[in-house]
Design a protein around this motif. Structure first.
Motif, PDB file in Angstrom:
ATOM      1  N   GLN A 189      10.006 -11.255  -6.742  1.00 41.79           N
ATOM      2  CA  GLN A 189      10.173 -11.645  -8.143  1.00 41.79           C
ATOM      3  C   GLN A 189      11.548 -12.274  -8.383  1.00 41.79           C
ATOM      4  N   ILE A 190      12.571 -11.786  -7.684  1.00 43.82           N
ATOM      5  CA  ILE A 190      13.892 -12.412  -7.755  1.00 43.82           C
ATOM      6  C   ILE A 190      13.826 -13.852  -7.252  1.00 43.82           C
ATOM      7  N   ALA A 221       0.814  -1.219   0.000  1.00 41.13           N
ATOM      8  CA  ALA A 221       0.000   0.000   0.000  1.00 41.13           C
ATOM      9  C   ALA A 221       0.846   1.267   0.000  1.00 41.13           C
ATOM     10  N   THR A 222       2.165   1.128   0.091  1.00 41.61           N
ATOM     11  CA  THR A 222       3.023   2.306   0.218  1.00 41.61           C
ATOM     12  C   THR A 222       3.583   2.805  -1.106  1.00 41.61           C
ATOM     13  N   GLU A 223       3.519   1.975  -2.153  1.00 41.36           N
ATOM     14  CA  GLU A 223       4.113   2.340  -3.433  1.00 41.36           C
ATOM     15  C   GLU A 223       3.175   1.957  -4.574  1.00 41.36           C
ATOM     16  N   PRO A 224       3.192   2.718  -5.685  1.00 44.82           N
ATOM     17  CA  PRO A 224       2.448   2.276  -6.871  1.00 44.82           C
ATOM     18  C   PRO A 224       3.132   1.056  -7.477  1.00 44.82           C
ATOM     19  N   SER A 225       2.360   0.193  -8.094  1.00 41.21           N
ATOM     20  CA  SER A 225       2.938  -0.987  -8.728  1.00 41.21           C
ATOM     21  C   SER A 225       1.978  -1.491  -9.789  1.00 41.21           C
ATOM     22  N   MET A 226       2.425  -2.460 -10.564  1.00 33.15           N
ATOM     23  CA  MET A 226       1.580  -3.051 -11.596  1.00 33.15           C
ATOM     24  C   MET A 226       1.959  -4.513 -11.756  1.00 33.15           C
ATOM     25  N   LEU A 235      11.141  -6.335 -14.013  1.00 31.83           N
ATOM     26  CA  LEU A 235      10.793  -6.418 -12.595  1.00 31.83           C
ATOM     27  C   LEU A 235      10.234  -5.089 -12.072  1.00 31.83           C
ATOM     28  N   GLU A 236       9.651  -5.167 -10.884  1.00 26.64           N
ATOM     29  CA  GLU A 236       9.028  -4.006 -10.251  1.00 26.64           C
ATOM     30  C   GLU A 236      10.054  -2.907  -9.965  1.00 26.64           C
ATOM     31  N   TYR A 237       9.634  -1.662 -10.136  1.00 28.70           N
ATOM     32  CA  TYR A 237      10.519  -0.517  -9.905  1.00 28.70           C
ATOM     33  C   TYR A 237      10.340   0.089  -8.515  1.00 28.70           C
ATOM     34  N   TYR A 238       9.128   0.482  -8.170  1.00 25.99           N
ATOM     35  CA  TYR A 238       8.910   1.245  -6.941  1.00 25.99           C
ATOM     36  C   TYR A 238       8.969   0.382  -5.687  1.00 25.99           C
TER      37      TYR A 238
END
Length: 283
Positions: A150-151, A111-116, A139-142
């Protein structure tokens, strides 16, 4: 085998222009590639600067008619007033794949960062030494916790595929969905890992995997002792005010490590915010 990976930022260059043809032309100028792996391909995303409503999966396939086009859709949505929208990866292979697998990456709630949603595309390709799994991902950035998950998935995937190497063939299933198709430990994974070479997650990816051949950094194999070249933000300082970074990698399984011939970064092109990276490997 020559593989190129490139986060193309939906074809938008440092000049702000979206042009997929110059993306493909640049890749061809780099090498007569066997595999082209692209990240950030958009379909009907007018909210992305310059992308418009076009389907870039279809446009890219038209530009590479002699290659097998493999879509790797991570985001697949219907939006009121806009319609069907897709975003993710794409792979082109000179040889027809033995099989293609599409893996949705972990997406733990944050809930602290945007993601997709994020995705990995796996194509098992024929080669003189046996099948090779070529994979591309973004892979995810934020959200660092999501990227860490994911790693771990990439590590588990390599262990799983290694156990598939000696599965029996069931003759009564030939030509049916249960037919056993080749898969194994010999593998290449590339893409935008959204963290630098000194990030602990890059070291974690390469830790031992028990009986399975672990991941090895192809740049470190080809250029021992040399720092990773910058692959992001060389020209687009508006998006990346902190300066260039190294986010784009090739990793190979340990049983292919001695076959790496060269790894190169194209430092000149300004047709994305990322630079394309090339791997040549004997397979």
């Amino acid at each position: 085998m020559v593989v190129i990976t490139w986060n193309i930022q939906w074809g938008r260059g440092a000049d702000g222009r979206v042009d997929l043809e110059r993306i493909v032309d640049t890749a061809r100028e780099m090498a007569d590639f066997d595999v082209l792996c692209l990240q950030e391909v958009a379909d009907n995303y007018p909210g992305l600067e310059g992308a418009g409503t076009s389907c870039q999966y279809a446009e890219l396939a038209k530009l590479l008619p002699l290659h097998c086009a493999i879509e790797g859709v991570a985001v697949d949505r219907y939006t009121p007033g806009i319609g069907h929208q897709r975003f993710g990866n794409m792979m082109f292979t000179r040889e027809a794949p033995i099989q293609v697998l599409r893996h949705q990456l972990p997406w733990p709630a944050d809930a602290t960062e945007p993601s997709m949603p994020r995705q990995l595309t796996e194509a098992v390709l024929p080669s003189p030494g046996g099948p090779v799994r070529v994979m591309t991902t973004h892979l995810e950035y934020y959200a660092a916790g999501q990227r860490a998950a994911q790693i771990e998935f990439l590590r588990e995937l390599q262990a799983e595929a290694s156990r598939h190497r000696d599965l029996p063939r069931y003759e009564d299933q030939m030509g049916k969905p249960f037919e056993t198709r080749q898969r194994g430990s010999r593998a290449i994974v590339c893409g935008d890992f959204n963290c630098g070479s000194a990030d602990p997650m890059i070291a974690r990816l390469q830790q031992p995997l028990g009986d399975a051949p672990a991941w090895r950094d192809a740049w470190a194999i080809a250029h021992p002792g040399e720092p990773h070249p910058m692959t992001l933000g060389l020209y687009d300082r508006q998006q990346w005010p902190d300066g260039p970074q190294s986010f784009d990698f090739f990793f190979v399984s340990a049983d292919l490590a001695d076959r790496v011939k060269r790894v190169e970064v194209n430092p000149a092109t300004q047709y994305s915010d990322h630079q394309p990276v090339l791997l040549e490997i004997d397979t």
